[in-house]
Design a protein around this motif. Structure first.
Motif, short mmCIF file in Angstrom:
data_model
loop_
_atom_site.label_atom_id
_atom_site.label_comp_id
_atom_site.label_asym_id
_atom_site.label_seq_id
_atom_site.Cartn_x
_atom_site.Cartn_y
_atom_site.Cartn_z
N SER A 110 22.48 73.72 96.75
CA SER A 110 23.34 72.62 96.32
C SER A 110 24.67 73.09 95.75
N SER A 111 24.89 74.38 95.73
CA SER A 111 26.10 74.92 95.10
C SER A 111 27.35 74.60 95.91
N ASN A 112 28.49 74.67 95.25
CA ASN A 112 29.76 74.41 95.91
C ASN A 112 30.17 75.58 96.79
N ALA A 117 24.77 86.12 108.82
CA ALA A 117 25.83 85.14 109.09
C ALA A 117 27.05 85.37 108.20
N LEU A 118 28.22 85.16 108.78
CA LEU A 118 29.50 85.18 108.07
C LEU A 118 30.27 83.93 108.49
N SER A 119 30.99 83.33 107.56
CA SER A 119 31.68 82.08 107.87
C SER A 119 33.15 82.16 107.52
N VAL A 120 33.96 81.61 108.41
CA VAL A 120 35.40 81.51 108.20
C VAL A 120 35.79 80.05 108.38
N SER A 137 32.01 81.21 101.61
CA SER A 137 30.72 81.68 101.11
C SER A 137 30.13 80.64 100.18
N LYS A 138 28.82 80.74 99.97
CA LYS A 138 28.13 79.82 99.08
C LYS A 138 27.27 80.61 98.12
#
Length: 720
Positions: free
Chosen positions: A192-194, A124-127, A186-187
């Motif tokens: 729980s990270s920002n 997965a990649l997120s924009v 990205s995470k």
């Protein structure tokens, strides 16, 4: 490579939704005003026309917060640090779209611009696409300056701007101060990270996803110069569509090939001959022009006519598209004489062809860009809104079943021998529809249901959530297999209804609409789906009802049986039970007859995993001051209209009444025996013919039905 999902926030009633796409086709369904059109509009705006966003597109729940930000700035103009804080607060109130794209490790070179890091090995990649204030200081300064003038006349007259929303809404203020910005999302490893945002150029996403849209505002039959409406209006005649296709794909004048040269030579010879003829014809008028003082002196040019002939010219007139019945005949019909349905079908098909061919750089479109070697976008997202407009039901089904295949009918997209799609380029079709005919032949796992929800503590407005039907139907077994097959046989309008009524049999299906028309006129104005399902099967719809969250009324039967499970007339204190699985398994989850007939009215209603539910079944009636129990709809209808001449003139019922009054035989037993001897279909039609015989003829609905329909009317009434 494919788009996995969209996560949209703060856009109209789509305050916080996630739309999961299918690999090929996703179909958006739901009741009116549930957000389907808004979803198509949002995707079009975010991915193709960012300037289309307006203040009114922001979720209503956020307007008050934006107005309060304006008040805060008016009271005390913020410092630099406070300015950034207010800017961040405003960004959180504006619409945003997260796009999740799945790609293989071998496709890394295609997605290099959106990689979060060099460690990515496929997946997965997120924009994220945000709308943000580009110059917050200037925005607040101009807003405060205009408010200073207005505040002097406060209370005298209403002047612009009333608040910050009003300021942004007028003219070009919104697009002047608020622009799209793209980020790679990205995470960190911990859940729980920002989130980490890396700026991304606007062009990067356009290189990956090509977006084409057909809106429902097609307006076939309108003239070419019809007023444009909406962000992506499709108002144009078919000949204009063909003209555009010719210009973009076929025109031999653009980058001519060897095969075009002969045509161009013939065209130029014709132009020269036509030019000479036109100037000869216009010689006298031009001489008269000289008498008016033109060209006079001073080197003014003389006027002459040069004929320009092209394939586009041949498609200019409304008669350029015509229909011929027989190739051997000379007779034809002009475009406007063909029915709107066929015009729309041809129009939609050509739009899909154009989308595909421009994407694949077919013909002249391969050379129309600045860069001939421009990479073809790996993903083609096609948004198709309400294809059913002006289409006959059968044509709707055929068109939608073939739409995806049309978009893939190219040698680079599909293998000619195996007919399987090639993986290099991905087509994803998103269709919104109100038509039950369209979804009748579609796999239910491809449906995305837009579920309307009332205001709650999380979102202070009427809002929508999107239910992914693949979660139910992707691996459907047993009960859901029955549901999917039954829905196709009985019509699929449950996916578009405000409410649903399940009935037991043919008699209820024929007579309940009469009860609604005569006694509950408000329900006649609601979109209600009525499904005839035997009581043994209604509970199988539970999972679907809960997924849809649709208001549901079940009109079912008591179905009394004795200790041996044999059908019998209902009687208290006799250890009888109900044979109705809906009552036993779904609600009220009781089985003994005594518990069921004594169930308080308030316990007939419940909420089934968020779906308002009312289960109605036969309850005790009083005839001649004696309690009578009924087992099915037929005997309950007779009891509710027992004194009517229509029933009393039937000899068996007249005898039953006498036996009840003198105590020689229970009326419950007499009615049970009478109904057992009926053909229920004949009973229903006889009742219907009686109602149709005279306008004054009517039946009272049984009390349990009245209670259920009253509940449904309240549930579907507009909220104050």
């Amino acid at each position: 490579m494919k788009i996995t999902s969209f996560a949209l926030k703060n856009y109209r009633r789509l305050a916080d939704v996630s739309l999961v796409l299918d690999d090929k086709t996703a179909v958006l369904v739901g009741a009116n005003n549930s957000g389907k059109t808004s979803c198509i509009g949002a995707l079009h705006t975010f991915l193709k026309s960012p300037e289309n966003l307006k203040v009114r597109d922001i979720s209503k729940k956020n307007w008050k917060h934006i107005q309060n930000l304006g008040k805060e700035v008016e009271e005390e103009f913020p410092s630099i640090e406070k300015m950034q804080e207010l800017s961040d607060a405003l960004i959180r109130l504006l619409p945003s779209l997260d796009i999740e794209i799945t790609a293989e490790a071998s496709e890394a070179y295609k997605v290099r611009d959106i990689l979060p890091d060099l460690e990515w090995k496929g997946g997965a990649l997120s924009v994220r696409i945000n709308y943000e204030v580009i110059d917050v200081s200037k925005l607040f300064s101009e807003f405060v300056d205009t408010r200073v003038v207005v505040s002097k006349h406060q209370g005298e007259v209403s002047l612009w701007p009333k608040d910050l929303c009003d300021f942004l809404e007028k003219g070009r203020n919104f697009s002047k101060f608020i622009k799209q910005k793209h980020y790679v999302l990205s995470k960190e490893a911990e859940p729980s990270s920002n989130e980490i945002l890396q700026p991304l150029k606007y062009e990067a996403l356009k290189k990956l996803i090509r977006v084409d849209v057909i809106s429902e505002q097609r307006g076939l039959g309108a003239e070419d110069n019809a007023d444009q409406k909406g962000p992506y209006s499709e108002k144009q005649r078919l000949n204009k569509l063909l003209r555009d296709y010719y210009e973009r794909i076929l025109n031999p004048e653009d980058y001519p090939e060897a095969g075009d040269l002969k045509v161009l030579g013939q065209q130029q010879n014709l132009e020269n001959d036509f030019t000479k003829r036109l100037n000869d014809q216009f010689e006298a008028p031009f001489e008269e022009l000289k008498s008016m003082g033109y060209p006079g002196i001073g080197g003014n040019p003389t006027v002459e006519i040069s004929a320009q002939i092209s394939g586009t010219d041949a498609l200019q007139k409304s008669s350029s598209v015509r229909y011929r019945f027989d190739k051997k005949d000379e007779e034809f019909l002009p475009e406007s004489y063909l029915g709107l349905g066929y015009q729309n079908l041809i129009y939609l098909t050509f739009r899909l062809l154009e989308f595909r061919d421009k994407w694949m750089r077919v013909g002249k479109s391969a050379s129309s860009g600045h860069n001939v070697e421009e990479q073809i976008e790996p993903i083609h997202l096609v948004l198709l809104e309400e294809p059913e407009v002006n289409l006959h039901a059968q044509v709707q089904r055929v068109f939608v079943s073939k739409a995806y295949d049309t978009l893939r009918n190219h040698p680079d997209l599909r293998d000619k021998n195996t007919k399987k799609d090639k993986s290099e380029y991905q087509t994803q079709l998103v269709i919104s529809t109100h038509s039950s005919h369209i979804i009748n032949d579609i796999d239910f796992k491809n449906l995305r249901y837009f579920r309307r929800n009332d205001a709650n503590t999380f979102i202070a407005m009427d809002h929508t959530t999107i239910a992914n039907m693949s979660e139910l139907f992707a691996n459907a077994k047993d009960e859901l297999l029955f549901v999917s097959k039954h829905l196709r046989l009985t019509h699929c309008d449950i996916f578009f209804a405000d409410g649903v009524i399940f009935v037991e049999g043919q008699a209820e299906r024929l007579l309940v609409p009469e009860f609604i028309f005569n006694s509950f006129p408000d329900l006649s104005n609601r979109y209600i789906s009525m499904l005839e399902v035997n009581g043994a099967h209604t509970h199988k719809y539970r999972a679907l009802v809960e997924k849809l969250g649709v208001t549901t009324l079940v009109l079912t039967d008591l179905d009394s049986v004795d200790n041996n499970g044999k059908s019998c007339f209902p009687q208290r204190n006799s250890d009888q039970k109900s044979n109705n699985d809906t009552l036993k398994i779904w609600h009220p989850q009781k089985e003994t007859l005594d518990e069921l007939v004594d169930l308080p009215k308030t316990e007939h209603m419940t909420t089934s995993e968020g779906a308002p539910l009312y289960i109605a079944f036969q309850k005790p009636a009083q005839i001649s001051e004696k309690e009578v129990l009924s087992r099915t709809f037929e005997d309950a209808l007779i009891l509710a209209n027992f004194d009517q001449e229509y029933f009393q003139k039937k000899p068996k019922l007249e005898t039953a009444k006498s036996a009840h009054e003198d105590g020689s035989k229970s009326l419950s037993k007499s009615l049970y025996e009478y109904v057992q001897g009926l053909k229920k279909g004949d009973f229903a039609f006889d009742c219907l013919f009686h109602l149709a015989d005279k306008e004054s003829n009517s039946f009272n609905p049984p009390e349990y039905m009245s209670d259920g329909l009253k509940w449904l009317a309240v549930q579907l009434s507009p909220k104050e």
